[in-house]
Enzyme design. Structure first.
Site, mmCIF file in Angstrom:
data_model
loop_
_atom_site.group_PDB
_atom_site.id
_atom_site.type_symbol
_atom_site.label_atom_id
_atom_site.label_comp_id
_atom_site.label_asym_id
_atom_site.label_seq_id
_atom_site.Cartn_x
_atom_site.Cartn_y
_atom_site.Cartn_z
ATOM 1 N N ASP A 35 -20.119 -8.526 -27.706
ATOM 2 C CA ASP A 35 -20.147 -9.045 -26.374
ATOM 3 C C ASP A 35 -20.984 -10.220 -25.956
ATOM 4 O O ASP A 35 -22.045 -10.361 -26.633
ATOM 5 C CB ASP A 35 -20.264 -8.063 -25.184
ATOM 6 C CG ASP A 35 -19.886 -8.213 -23.648
ATOM 7 O OD1 ASP A 35 -18.890 -7.347 -23.329
ATOM 8 O OD2 ASP A 35 -20.266 -9.333 -23.434
ATOM 9 N N ARG A 40 -26.444 -7.711 -21.649
ATOM 10 C CA ARG A 40 -25.857 -6.438 -21.688
ATOM 11 C C ARG A 40 -26.201 -6.037 -23.061
ATOM 12 O O ARG A 40 -26.493 -4.705 -23.213
ATOM 13 C CB ARG A 40 -24.350 -6.793 -21.435
ATOM 14 C CG ARG A 40 -23.606 -5.322 -21.499
ATOM 15 C CD ARG A 40 -22.344 -5.422 -20.788
ATOM 16 N NE ARG A 40 -22.485 -5.174 -19.497
ATOM 17 C CZ ARG A 40 -21.600 -4.278 -18.707
ATOM 18 N NH1 ARG A 40 -20.638 -3.668 -19.410
ATOM 19 N NH2 ARG A 40 -21.751 -4.426 -17.365
ATOM 20 N N THR A 125 -4.821 -4.515 -20.872
ATOM 21 C CA THR A 125 -3.213 -4.691 -20.297
ATOM 22 C C THR A 125 -2.588 -5.715 -20.535
ATOM 23 O O THR A 125 -2.985 -6.828 -19.992
ATOM 24 C CB THR A 125 -3.205 -3.820 -19.055
ATOM 25 O OG1 THR A 125 -3.891 -2.800 -19.015
ATOM 26 C CG2 THR A 125 -1.755 -3.608 -18.611
ATOM 27 N N LYS A 210 2.039 1.187 -19.971
ATOM 28 C CA LYS A 210 0.703 1.073 -18.934
ATOM 29 C C LYS A 210 1.220 0.266 -17.854
ATOM 30 O O LYS A 210 0.961 0.350 -16.922
ATOM 31 C CB LYS A 210 -0.555 0.346 -19.579
ATOM 32 C CG LYS A 210 -1.581 -0.208 -19.056
ATOM 33 C CD LYS A 210 -2.503 0.863 -18.538
ATOM 34 C CE LYS A 210 -3.644 0.469 -17.614
ATOM 35 N NZ LYS A 210 -4.373 1.732 -17.392
ATOM 36 N N ARG A 217 2.713 3.164 -9.280
ATOM 37 C CA ARG A 217 1.782 3.266 -8.193
ATOM 38 C C ARG A 217 2.137 2.289 -7.159
ATOM 39 O O ARG A 217 2.042 2.706 -5.936
ATOM 40 C CB ARG A 217 0.564 3.306 -8.740
ATOM 41 C CG ARG A 217 0.370 4.263 -9.836
ATOM 42 C CD ARG A 217 -0.308 5.537 -9.257
ATOM 43 N NE ARG A 217 -1.385 5.346 -8.442
ATOM 44 C CZ ARG A 217 -1.811 6.261 -7.543
ATOM 45 N NH1 ARG A 217 -1.092 7.046 -6.981
ATOM 46 N NH2 ARG A 217 -3.128 5.836 -6.999
ATOM 47 N N HIS A 247 7.198 18.041 -2.573
ATOM 48 C CA HIS A 247 7.489 19.082 -3.417
ATOM 49 C C HIS A 247 7.676 18.713 -4.947
ATOM 50 O O HIS A 247 7.398 17.635 -5.270
ATOM 51 C CB HIS A 247 8.745 19.964 -3.000
ATOM 52 C CG HIS A 247 9.993 19.208 -2.889
ATOM 53 N ND1 HIS A 247 10.659 18.633 -3.875
ATOM 54 C CD2 HIS A 247 10.679 18.602 -1.949
ATOM 55 C CE1 HIS A 247 11.598 17.756 -3.638
ATOM 56 N NE2 HIS A 247 11.479 17.836 -2.214
ATOM 57 N N CYS A 263 -6.084 -3.653 -11.364
ATOM 58 C CA CYS A 263 -4.920 -3.101 -12.255
ATOM 59 C C CYS A 263 -3.660 -3.007 -11.418
ATOM 60 O O CYS A 263 -2.680 -4.039 -11.506
ATOM 61 C CB CYS A 263 -5.046 -1.661 -12.784
ATOM 62 S SG CYS A 263 -6.688 -1.554 -13.662
HETATM 63 N N1 LIG Z 1 -12.049 -0.918 -16.013
HETATM 64 C C1 LIG Z 1 -10.957 -0.394 -16.061
HETATM 65 O O1 LIG Z 1 -11.118 0.488 -15.362
HETATM 66 C C2 LIG Z 1 -9.804 -0.693 -16.752
HETATM 67 C C3 LIG Z 1 -8.813 0.281 -16.698
HETATM 68 C C4 LIG Z 1 -7.545 0.204 -17.365
HETATM 69 C C5 LIG Z 1 -7.661 -1.122 -18.302
HETATM 70 N N2 LIG Z 1 -8.392 -1.995 -18.196
HETATM 71 C C6 LIG Z 1 -8.280 -3.072 -19.203
HETATM 72 O O2 LIG Z 1 -9.530 -3.416 -19.855
HETATM 73 C C7 LIG Z 1 -9.613 -4.781 -19.543
HETATM 74 C C8 LIG Z 1 -10.953 -5.308 -19.661
HETATM 75 O O3 LIG Z 1 -11.709 -4.707 -18.455
HETATM 76 P P1 LIG Z 1 -13.001 -4.571 -18.208
HETATM 77 O O4 LIG Z 1 -13.077 -3.773 -16.994
HETATM 78 O O5 LIG Z 1 -13.893 -3.686 -19.337
HETATM 79 O O6 LIG Z 1 -13.672 -5.940 -18.060
HETATM 80 P P2 LIG Z 1 -15.148 -6.124 -17.865
HETATM 81 O O7 LIG Z 1 -15.138 -7.598 -16.844
HETATM 82 O O8 LIG Z 1 -15.873 -4.945 -16.933
HETATM 83 O O9 LIG Z 1 -15.565 -6.636 -19.306
HETATM 84 C C9 LIG Z 1 -15.300 -7.348 -20.092
HETATM 85 C C10 LIG Z 1 -16.392 -7.949 -20.901
HETATM 86 O O10 LIG Z 1 -15.729 -8.650 -22.125
HETATM 87 C C11 LIG Z 1 -16.870 -9.537 -22.545
HETATM 88 N N3 LIG Z 1 -16.213 -10.827 -22.819
HETATM 89 C C12 LIG Z 1 -15.555 -11.752 -22.325
HETATM 90 N N4 LIG Z 1 -15.271 -12.875 -23.115
HETATM 91 C C13 LIG Z 1 -15.863 -12.420 -24.501
HETATM 92 C C14 LIG Z 1 -15.617 -12.806 -25.558
HETATM 93 N N5 LIG Z 1 -15.002 -13.962 -25.914
HETATM 94 N N6 LIG Z 1 -16.220 -12.162 -26.675
HETATM 95 C C15 LIG Z 1 -16.573 -10.957 -26.647
HETATM 96 N N7 LIG Z 1 -16.776 -10.401 -25.215
HETATM 97 C C16 LIG Z 1 -16.367 -11.017 -24.104
HETATM 98 C C17 LIG Z 1 -17.699 -9.914 -21.249
HETATM 99 O O11 LIG Z 1 -18.669 -10.348 -21.310
HETATM 100 C C18 LIG Z 1 -17.724 -8.317 -20.484
HETATM 101 O O12 LIG Z 1 -18.785 -7.652 -20.609
HETATM 102 C C19 LIG Z 1 -8.814 -5.141 -18.275
HETATM 103 O O13 LIG Z 1 -8.422 -6.438 -18.300
HETATM 104 C C20 LIG Z 1 -7.838 -4.328 -18.089
HETATM 105 O O14 LIG Z 1 -6.738 -4.896 -19.042
HETATM 106 C C21 LIG Z 1 -9.704 -1.662 -17.586
#
Ligand SMILES: NC(=O)c1ccc[n+]([C@@H]2O[C@H](COP(=O)([O-])OP(=O)(O)OC[C@H]3O[C@@H](n4cnc5c(N)ncnc54)[C@H](O)[C@@H]3O)[C@@H](O)[C@H]2O)c1
Length: 403
Positions: A35, A40, A125, A210, A217, A247, A263
Site C-alpha cells: 500500500d 498505514r 468492482t 457485483k 438495490r 412476502h 458502491c
Molecule cells: N469498502 C467496501 O465496503 C467495499 C465493498 C465492496 C467492494 N469494494 C471495492 O474495493 C475497492 C477499494 O475500496 P476500499 O474501501 O478498500 O478503498 P480504500 O480507499 O479504503 O483503500 C484503498 C487503498 O488502496 C491504496 N492504494 C491506492 N493506490 C495504490 C497503489 N498504486 N498501490 C498500492 N496501494 C494503493 C490506498 O492507499 C488505500 O489504502 C472499491 O473501489 C470497491 O470496488 C469495497
C-alpha cells in the site's frame, strides 16, 4: 510448498483489502500487503488495526500484523510472490464515467514485478469487460509479458463495511478467469482461504454479478422511495401497506433520503455509460431513472423540513434545525456520496439555520464538513434521516414519520 500455498500479495490495504489480507493470513498463508500509504503499513506491522470499526479485524491484525502479514509501500518487496490480488479504488468522475487513474497506476507498478506464470486476480468492482481489456493491456505494457504469459482472473469483493471478516468467511464469493486455465488456477488459490467459493464461466460474468447486485438495490430503493411519496400524497400509511405487501415474491425496500456510499450509487453508472457509449439509451432507462429518483430524494425531504419549520411561530431563518446524522449510512463514519450530508448542505444553502448532531461524529468532524454542531435537545426541529422522523421539542411528530 505447492504453487498454490505460496505467499500471496494483496495490493491495496484499505477498507476492503486489509480485511481480506488478514483473513488470508489467518488461514495460514504468508501475505505481503502493498500500500502506498506508509503510515498505514507501519501500523499494520506493529500489529495495530487502522480500521477500528471493522469487527474482528483488531484481533487478526494483532495476531498476524508484522508476522504472517507484512505490509510494505514498495512493490519490489512482493517480487517473489506468484499470486497477486489487486483491490485499489475505482471512482466515477463528475460526469459519472469510471475513473481508472488509481487502478492504472497500481497495475503499472505491479507490471514491473510480474513474472511469467504469475496469477493476478482483480477484486475492485469494475464495469464488465475491464479485466479482459484494460487490465490485461496495462499489465502487458508495464511487464513486457505477452497475454498468454500470466494468468488473469476476477473475483468481486462482496463485503459490507463493519462486517467484512464475517462476510469473507460466510458469504458466497465468485471467481472467474479471462480463460479456463486462469479461472481454474485462481479458484485453487482462493479455495485455501474462502470456504464458500464458486467458479463462474468468465471474468466478465464475475464482474457483472457485483454490478447487478448494486443495480438491484438502487432500482428497488428508488421504487420504495416512489411508493413512499405516493402514499404520503394519498394519505396512506406506507409502513402498514409495505408490511402486508411483502412476502416471498415481493420485497418492497425501505424509503430513504437517497443512496450513498462508494458502491450502490456508482455501479449503475458503469452500465448506463456503457449503453450510452453504444447509443443504446433505451436499454438503461430504468437504471437511469432510478439514479435520478434516489438522488432527488433530498429535495423531497428538504421541502418536508421546510413545511415543518413553517409551523413555528417565528421567522423561518430563526428555526434551529438539527439533522441527526450526515454519514451515508448509520453508524459508519463515511461520507462518500452521502445524501444526508447533501441534504444538510442544501438546507444551509437555502439560508436555513441548520446544525448537525451524530453520536459517532465529534464537533470537529462536523465542522470539517462545513457544518455546525448542535445537541439535538437544543434544536427546535430535529430530522433523523435514518429513521425519517421529525422531533419537535423532544416529541416525535407524525408528519413524514415511519413507525
Ligand atoms: N469498502 C467496501 O465496503 C467495499 C465493498 C465492496 C467492494 N469494494 C471495492 O474495493 C475497492 C477499494 O475500496 P476500499 O474501501 O478498500 O478503498 P480504500 O480507499 O479504503 O483503500 C484503498 C487503498 O488502496 C491504496 N492504494 C491506492 N493506490 C495504490 C497503489 N498504486 N498501490 C498500492 N496501494 C494503493 C490506498 O492507499 C488505500 O489504502 C472499491 O473501489 C470497491 O470496488 C469495497
Amino acid at each position: 510448498m505447492s504453487e498454490e500455498k505460496a505467499r500471496i500479495a494483496v495490493i491495496g490495504l484499505g477498507n476492503a483489502g486489509l480485511p481480506l489480507a488478514a483473513v488470508i493470513a489467518d488461514s495460514g498463508i504468508d501475505v505481503i500487503g502493498v500500500d502506498i500509504n506508509e503510515g498505514r503499513c507501519q501500523l499494520i506491522n506493529q500489529g495495530k488495526n487502522p480500521i477500528p470499526e471493522e469487527e474482528g479485524l483488531e484481533e487478526l491484525i494483532g495476531l498476524h500484523g508484522g508476522k504472517r502479514l507484512i505490509a510494505t509501500s514498495r512493490f519490489i518487496d512482493a517480487r517473489d510472490c506468484r499470486n497477486y490480488i489487486v483491490i485499489v479504488p475505482l471512482f466515477v468522475d463528475p460526469s459519472n464515467n469510471p475513473d481508472f487513474t488509481i487502478m492504472e497506476k497500481a497495475l503499472q507498478s505491479l507490471g514491473r514485478i510480474l513474472k511469467k506464470g504469475d496469477l493476478v486476480v482483480l477484486e475492485t468492482t469494475f464495469p464488465p469487460g475491464t479485466t479482459d481489456n484494460k487490465v490485461r493491456r496495462w499489465l502487458c505494457q508495464s511487464s513486457g509479458l505477452k497475454e498468454e504469459d500470466f494468468f488473469l482472473a476476477y473475483s468481486p469483493e462482496r463485503i459490507m463495511t463493519g462486517y467484512s471478516i464475517s462476510r469473507l468467511r460466510d458469504f458466497p464469493k465468485v471467481i472467474g478467469g479471462t480463460d479456463e486455465e486462469s479461472g481454474f488456477r485462481a479458484y485453487q488459490v482462493y479455495k485455501q482461504f474462502i470456504s464458500n467459493l464458486h467458479l463462474v464461466s468468465s471474468a466478465r460474468v464475475a464482474e457483472m454479478i457485483k454490478v447487478m447486485e448494486g443495480c438491484y438495490r438502487d432500482v428497488n430503493i428508488a421504487l420504495a422511495n416512489e411508493l413512499f411519496k405516493i402514499c404520503e400524497e394519498m394519505g396512506i400509511d406506507f409502513s402498514e401497506a409495505r408490511e402486508y405487501a411483502n412476502h416471498k415474491f415481493c420485497n418492497i425496500h425501505l424509503p430513504s433520503t437517497g443512496v450513498g456510499g462508494h458502491c450502490i450509487p456508482v455501479y449503475p453508472w458503469f452500465l448506463i455509460k456503457e449503453m450510452e457509449k453504444r447509443e443504446h439509451f433505451d436499454k438503461c432507462r430504468l437504471l437511469h431513472t432510478s439514479r435520478l429518483v434516489n438522488d432527488e430524494m433530498i429535495q423531497y425531504w428538504a421541502e418536508k423540513i421546510l413545511l415543518e419549520c413553517m409551523k413555528f411561530d417565528k421567522p423561518l431563518s430563526l428555526v434551529k434545525i438539527c439533522i441527526k446524522g450526515i454519514t451515508f449510512r448509520e453508524g459508519v463514519k463515511e461520507f462518500y456520496h452521502s445524501r444526508n450530508l447533501a441534504l444538510a448542505k442544501l438546507l444551509a444553502d437555502k439560508g436555513l439555520d441548520v446544525y448537525v448532531a451524530d453520536p459517532i461524529l465529534s464537533e470537529e468532524d462536523v465542522r470539517g464538513k462545513g457544518l455546525r454542531y448542535l445537541k439535538a435537545v437544543d434544536a427546535d426541529l430535529v430530522f433523523d434521516p435514518f429513521e425519517l422522523k421529525f422531533e419537535v421539542s423532544g416529541r416525535t411528530t407524525r408528519s413524514g414519520a415511519l413507525p
